[in-house]
Design an enzyme around this catalytic site. Structure first.
Site, mmCIF file in Angstrom:
data_model
loop_
_atom_site.group_PDB
_atom_site.id
_atom_site.type_symbol
_atom_site.label_atom_id
_atom_site.label_comp_id
_atom_site.label_asym_id
_atom_site.label_seq_id
_atom_site.Cartn_x
_atom_site.Cartn_y
_atom_site.Cartn_z
ATOM 1 N N HIS A 8 -2.062 -5.807 -6.097
ATOM 2 C CA HIS A 8 -2.819 -5.059 -5.087
ATOM 3 C C HIS A 8 -3.008 -3.599 -5.521
ATOM 4 C CE1 HIS A 8 -2.876 -3.104 -0.910
ATOM 5 N NE2 HIS A 8 -4.011 -3.786 -1.003
ATOM 6 N N ARG A 9 -4.230 -3.183 -5.579
ATOM 7 C CA ARG A 9 -4.608 -1.829 -6.061
ATOM 8 C C ARG A 9 -4.014 -1.570 -7.445
ATOM 9 N NH1 ARG A 9 -3.524 1.705 -0.518
ATOM 10 N NH2 ARG A 9 -4.012 0.000 0.904
ATOM 11 N N GLU A 35 -6.487 -6.745 -7.683
ATOM 12 C CA GLU A 35 -7.354 -6.320 -6.578
ATOM 13 C C GLU A 35 -7.601 -4.824 -6.693
ATOM 14 O OE1 GLU A 35 -8.083 -4.925 -2.286
ATOM 15 O OE2 GLU A 35 -6.623 -4.241 -3.765
ATOM 16 N N ASP A 37 -10.372 -1.419 -4.967
ATOM 17 C CA ASP A 37 -11.277 -1.019 -3.883
ATOM 18 C C ASP A 37 -12.372 -0.122 -4.454
ATOM 19 O OD1 ASP A 37 -9.429 -1.982 -1.630
ATOM 20 O OD2 ASP A 37 -8.152 -0.562 -2.721
ATOM 21 N N HIS A 50 -8.881 3.816 -2.773
ATOM 22 C CA HIS A 50 -8.741 3.064 -1.523
ATOM 23 C C HIS A 50 -9.374 3.757 -0.326
ATOM 24 C CE1 HIS A 50 -6.826 1.749 2.234
ATOM 25 N NE2 HIS A 50 -6.956 0.540 1.685
ATOM 26 N N GLU A 110 -12.879 -5.347 -3.928
ATOM 27 C CA GLU A 110 -13.081 -5.174 -2.479
ATOM 28 C C GLU A 110 -14.100 -4.071 -2.239
ATOM 29 O OE1 GLU A 110 -9.668 -4.284 0.069
ATOM 30 O OE2 GLU A 110 -11.065 -3.785 1.676
ATOM 31 N N LYS A 112 -15.432 -1.408 -0.112
ATOM 32 C CA LYS A 112 -14.877 -0.624 1.009
ATOM 33 C C LYS A 112 -16.025 -0.075 1.860
ATOM 34 C CE LYS A 112 -10.375 -0.507 1.292
ATOM 35 N NZ LYS A 112 -9.970 -1.503 2.264
ATOM 36 N N ASP A 230 1.946 -5.403 -3.687
ATOM 37 C CA ASP A 230 2.132 -4.145 -4.423
ATOM 38 C C ASP A 230 3.151 -4.314 -5.544
ATOM 39 O OD1 ASP A 230 0.461 -3.028 -2.502
ATOM 40 O OD2 ASP A 230 2.115 -2.230 -1.296
HETATM 41 O O1 G3P Z 1 -7.436 -7.326 -0.216
HETATM 42 C C1 G3P Z 1 -6.315 -7.100 0.525
HETATM 43 C C2 G3P Z 1 -6.159 -5.646 0.867
HETATM 44 O O2 G3P Z 1 -6.568 -4.868 -0.208
HETATM 45 C C3 G3P Z 1 -6.904 -5.238 2.080
HETATM 46 O O3 G3P Z 1 -6.444 -4.053 2.592
HETATM 47 O O4 G3P Z 1 -6.509 -1.677 3.017
HETATM 48 O O5 G3P Z 1 -5.207 -2.544 1.080
HETATM 49 O O6 G3P Z 1 -7.672 -2.538 1.016
HETATM 50 P P1 G3P Z 1 -6.465 -2.656 1.872
HETATM 51 MG MG MG Z 2 -8.130 -3.530 -0.852
#
Ligand code: G3P
Ligand code: MG
Length: 250
Positions: A8-9, A35, A37, A50, A110, A112, A230
């Site tokens: 994640h990120r 993943e 953003d 993000h 993703e 945003k 994470d």
């Molecule tokens: O894709 C899951 C997650 O990234 C969604 O929430 O706020 O971390 O972008 P956020």
């Molecule tokens: Mg995200």
């Protein structure tokens, strides 16, 4: 079934999120997916960060949309996390796609667009992916489902997941209506019994953001298709232990 682990990120738990250092870490551990953003700058460049504002993850202040790429590049995107990552910059999508050229996992982009609905961002993202032709599969997602519908209109074959905070009634009907292949569910919804029904209905279920070891085990036991975490390295270790226990039980 093996649950895919998405960094994640990048690897937010131990690197400054959404930076080249974070994506390198995710590649080093060979996570199943990464993943990130994406937002748009004032001069229409796709950047990986993000928040809509740069305040939390850089030494600058203000909205991404109010800066040109050149201006944004002057801010440090690593020092807030640790001095070790001083001089990290907000990366562009292009820079990340080049970095991930030989990556074999899935890249989850993703969009945003839920707070600022950046005009034409969907076309720009599709164009960037076409231009850099990554070898890895690309999976799109967004909390803005109109944005996903626009993406689908531009690229009918695009693989995308619907990001949801809420627990919907019969969510597979909604997903099919938009043309999504998956639902990206907030943890409480992903842990509910409807997850297996969604999968029986032919959709993949991925859960976010799963950092607790017991939650990971519960989701592996449920057989979700993926988790966003994470701590991808820790998740991979827990998945190995989980698999060994399953083998011993048989
Ligand atoms: O894709 C899951 C997650 O990234 C969604 O929430 O706020 O971390 O972008 P956020
Ligand atoms: Mg995200």
């Amino acid at each position: 079934m093996k649950t895919a682990i998405f960094a994640h990120r990048g690897s937010k738990g131990n690197r400054p999120e959404n930076t080249i250092a974070a994506f390198k870490e995710a590649m080093r551990i060979n996570s199943d997916g990464i993943e990130l953003d994406v937002h748009l700058t004032k001069d229409q460049e796709l950047v990986i960060i993000h928040d809509e504002k740069i305040d939390r993850t850089t030494n600058g202040k203000g909205y991404v949309k109010d800066y040109t790429l050149q201006q944004l590049k002057q801010f440090d995107a690593g020092v807030w996390f640790s001095d070790e990552y001083k001089s990290e910059r907000i990366p562009t999508l292009k820079e990340v796609l080049i970095l991930l050229k030989d990556y074999e996992g899935t890249l989850n982009i993703e969009l945003k667009t839920d707070r600022i609905d950046y005009p034409f961002i969907e076309q720009k993202v599709i164009d960037a992916v076409h231009e850099w032709r990554p070898n890895h599969p690309t999976l799109y997602s967004s909390f803005n489902h109109e944005s996903l519908a626009r993406l689908k209109a531009i690229e009918p074959e695009a693989d995308f997941g619907i990001l949801l905070f809420e627990k919907l009634y019969d969510p597979w009907l909604y997903a099919r209506h938009i043309g999504a292949s998956s639902l990206h569910l907030y943890k409480p919804a992903a842990l509910s019994p409807s997850t297996s029904i969604i999968q029986d209905e032919g959709l993949a279920v991925r859960a976010w953001t799963i950092n607790d070891a017991d939650d990971m085990r519960r989701l592996f036991a449920l057989g979700v298709d993926g988790i966003m975490t994470d701590y991808p390295e820790k998740a991979m270790e827990i998945r190995e232990e989980f698999k060994e226990l399953e083998v011993q039980k048989k």
